[in-house]
Enzyme design. Structure first.
Site, PDB file in Angstrom:
ATOM      1  CG  HIS A  55      -6.202   1.555  -2.589  1.00  0.00           C
ATOM      2  ND1 HIS A  55      -6.703   0.278  -2.670  1.00  0.00           N
ATOM      3  CD2 HIS A  55      -5.300   1.541  -1.566  1.00  0.00           C
ATOM      4  CE1 HIS A  55      -6.127  -0.476  -1.733  1.00  0.00           C
ATOM      5  NE2 HIS A  55      -5.269   0.272  -1.056  1.00  0.00           N
ATOM      6  CG  HIS A 102      -5.103  -4.075   0.200  1.00  0.00           C
ATOM      7  ND1 HIS A 102      -5.522  -3.794   1.480  1.00  0.00           N
ATOM      8  CD2 HIS A 102      -4.452  -2.973  -0.251  1.00  0.00           C
ATOM      9  CE1 HIS A 102      -5.122  -2.560   1.792  1.00  0.00           C
ATOM     10  NE2 HIS A 102      -4.475  -2.045   0.758  1.00  0.00           N
ATOM     11  CG  HIS A 155      -0.488   0.472  -1.741  1.00  0.00           C
ATOM     12  ND1 HIS A 155      -0.448  -0.905  -1.714  1.00  0.00           N
ATOM     13  CD2 HIS A 155      -1.586   0.833  -1.036  1.00  0.00           C
ATOM     14  CE1 HIS A 155      -1.481  -1.350  -1.011  1.00  0.00           C
ATOM     15  NE2 HIS A 155      -2.186  -0.313  -0.586  1.00  0.00           N
ATOM     16  CD  GLU A 156      -2.670   4.312  -0.035  1.00  0.00           C
ATOM     17  OE1 GLU A 156      -3.886   4.209  -0.316  1.00  0.00           O
ATOM     18  OE2 GLU A 156      -2.120   3.612   0.845  1.00  0.00           O
ATOM     19  CD  GLU A 208       3.166   6.880  10.071  1.00  0.00           C
ATOM     20  OE1 GLU A 208       4.239   6.565  10.618  1.00  0.00           O
ATOM     21  OE2 GLU A 208       2.057   6.525  10.490  1.00  0.00           O
ATOM     22  CG  MET A 228      -2.523  -2.972  -5.976  1.00  0.00           C
ATOM     23  SD  MET A 228      -2.415  -1.228  -5.449  1.00  0.00           S
ATOM     24  CE  MET A 228      -3.811  -1.120  -4.325  1.00  0.00           C
ATOM     25  CB  CYS A 284      -2.472   0.474   2.838  1.00  0.00           C
ATOM     26  SG  CYS A 284      -3.921   1.217   2.065  1.00  0.00           S
TER      27      CYS A 284
HETATM   28 ZN   LIG Z   1      -3.958  -0.187   0.303  1.00  0.00          ZN
END
Ligand SMILES: [Zn+2]
Ligand SMILES: *[C@@H]1O[C@H](CO)[C@@H](O)[C@H](O)[C@H]1NC(C)=O
Ligand SMILES: *[C@@H]1O[C@H](CO)[C@@H](O)[C@H](O)[C@H]1NC(C)=O
Ligand SMILES: *[C@@H]1O[C@H](CO)[C@@H](O)[C@H](O)[C@H]1NC(C)=O
Ligand SMILES: *[C@@H]1O[C@H](CO)[C@@H](O)[C@H](O)[C@H]1NC(C)=O
Ligand SMILES: [Zn+2]
Length: 287
Positions: A246, A252, A242-243, A223, A260, A127
């Site tokens: 945020h 993190h 994961h995002e 990607e 995370m 990330c």
């Molecule tokens: Zn991250």
């Protein structure tokens, strides 16, 4: 029925994942070109620095400094970069100290030597959000708001969360993604090429997102993406989860099993919340 303040994470992620699944025209099987060529990763320069330590002068060390700066382990902000050796190939005290901090964060032996395990960790795709918020290495920090800096500032205080009135978040896909635009929305998802200096082509940084209440979530369009675990491809849902962390205000975690955790390899999925993630979201939204 009593409602738990955990709801934003769970309902939002479920909705988002369902949408992602139906929306994406990304491959679920191999295509013509082979994306697993790690020799073209932007983190490939690290291979050459394996074993380096303080006192060394090796071509590519300036890239290591940039890497550690980008992810929050060094700050040269407000400094004369020549004077601080920010852009040269000297493995100096500041770099050694940053490497130690990095190793400490990732539970590696904090020797300050760029050993094989440290290099392997650093070379893993990840990330783009920085690991550290208040950078201790900073000598003096003046305001130069770069993109990365604004990300870290946004993800700093524990107070950065969605207000109670905004627990029902809407989301949309920005124009250019393989779907109709659904803006305005609280959360704006898009696939971006380049994205200023943040994205770096295949490998390296895979995605990033802002903290509340900004709402932007960008995938690196360069990607190879897939839905599910497919060799040589990154799983959209794993990265989304994961995002979304945020987007909801989580920083993190250095716990490897946590959603995370910043690093992710191709060909794998990680879709179960770790107690570290749950602890994080509770600490944020139950306070
Ligand atoms: Zn991250
Ligand atoms: C891509 O290339 C690597 C190394 O040449 C090989 O091991 C891998 O199986 C290839 N993957 C695909 C999906 O063709
Ligand atoms: C991987 O990429 C490098 C640099 O772009 C290239 O020289 C090399 O031939 C590629 N290897 C494979 C197996 O495609
Ligand atoms: C830094 O060093 C480079 C090369 O020696 C020089 O061109 C540049 O003007 C210097 N910058 C500052 C701010 O001193
Ligand atoms: C780094 O060097 C060590 C010792 O030479 C070697 O065993 C290891 O595989 C190397 N690691 C990487 C990631 O290049
Ligand atoms: Zn972006």
């Amino acid at each position: 029925m009593a409602s738990k303040p955990l709801s934003p994470f769970t309902t939002l992620t479920l909705d988002l994942l369902l949408i992602l699944l139906s929306l994406l025209s990304y491959p679920t099987s191999s295509e013509s070109h082979n994306h697993t060529n790690s020799s073209s990763s932007p983190f490939k320069f690290l291979d050459h620095l394996n074993g380096s330590h303080k006192g060394d002068h090796i071509e590519g060390i300036h890239d290591l400094k940039l890497y550690l700066e980008k992810f929050g382990y060094i700050s040269y902000d407000g400094q004369d970069r020549n004077h601080t050796h920010a852009d040269d190939d000297d493995f100096d005290d500041v770099l050694e100290s940053a490497v130690k901090d990095y190793q400490h964060y990732y539970h590696l032996r904090a020797t300050g030597i760029l050993d094989g395990k440290t290099v392997s960790k650093m070379m893993t795709p990840r990330c783009g959000v920085a690991d550290h918020i208040g950078v201790q290495k900073s000598i003096t920090v003046t305001k130069r708001i770069t993109f990365m800096e604004s990300l870290t500032i946004l993800s700093s205080g524990a107070s950065k969360k969605w207000p109670r009135s905004k627990y029902h978040l809407t989301y949309g896909f920005a124009p250019g993604t393989p779907s109709e635009a659904m803006t305005p929305a609280d959360i704006k998802i898009s696939f971006e090429y380049g994205d200023g200096s943040s994205f770096d082509g295949p490998g390296g940084i895979l995605a990033h997102a802002y903290s509340p209440t900004h709402g932007n979530f960008h995938y690196d369009a360069d990607e190879p993406w897939s839905v599910g675990a497919l060799e040589g491809y990154y799983d959209l849902e794993t990265v989304a989860l994961h995002e979304i962390g945020h987007l909801l205000g989580l920083a993190h975690s250095s716990v490897e099993g946590a959603i995370m955790y910043p690093y992710i390899s191709s060909g794998v999925t990680k879709l179960d919340l770790h107690h570290d993630d749950i602890h994080g979201i509770r600490a944020l939204y139950e306070s």
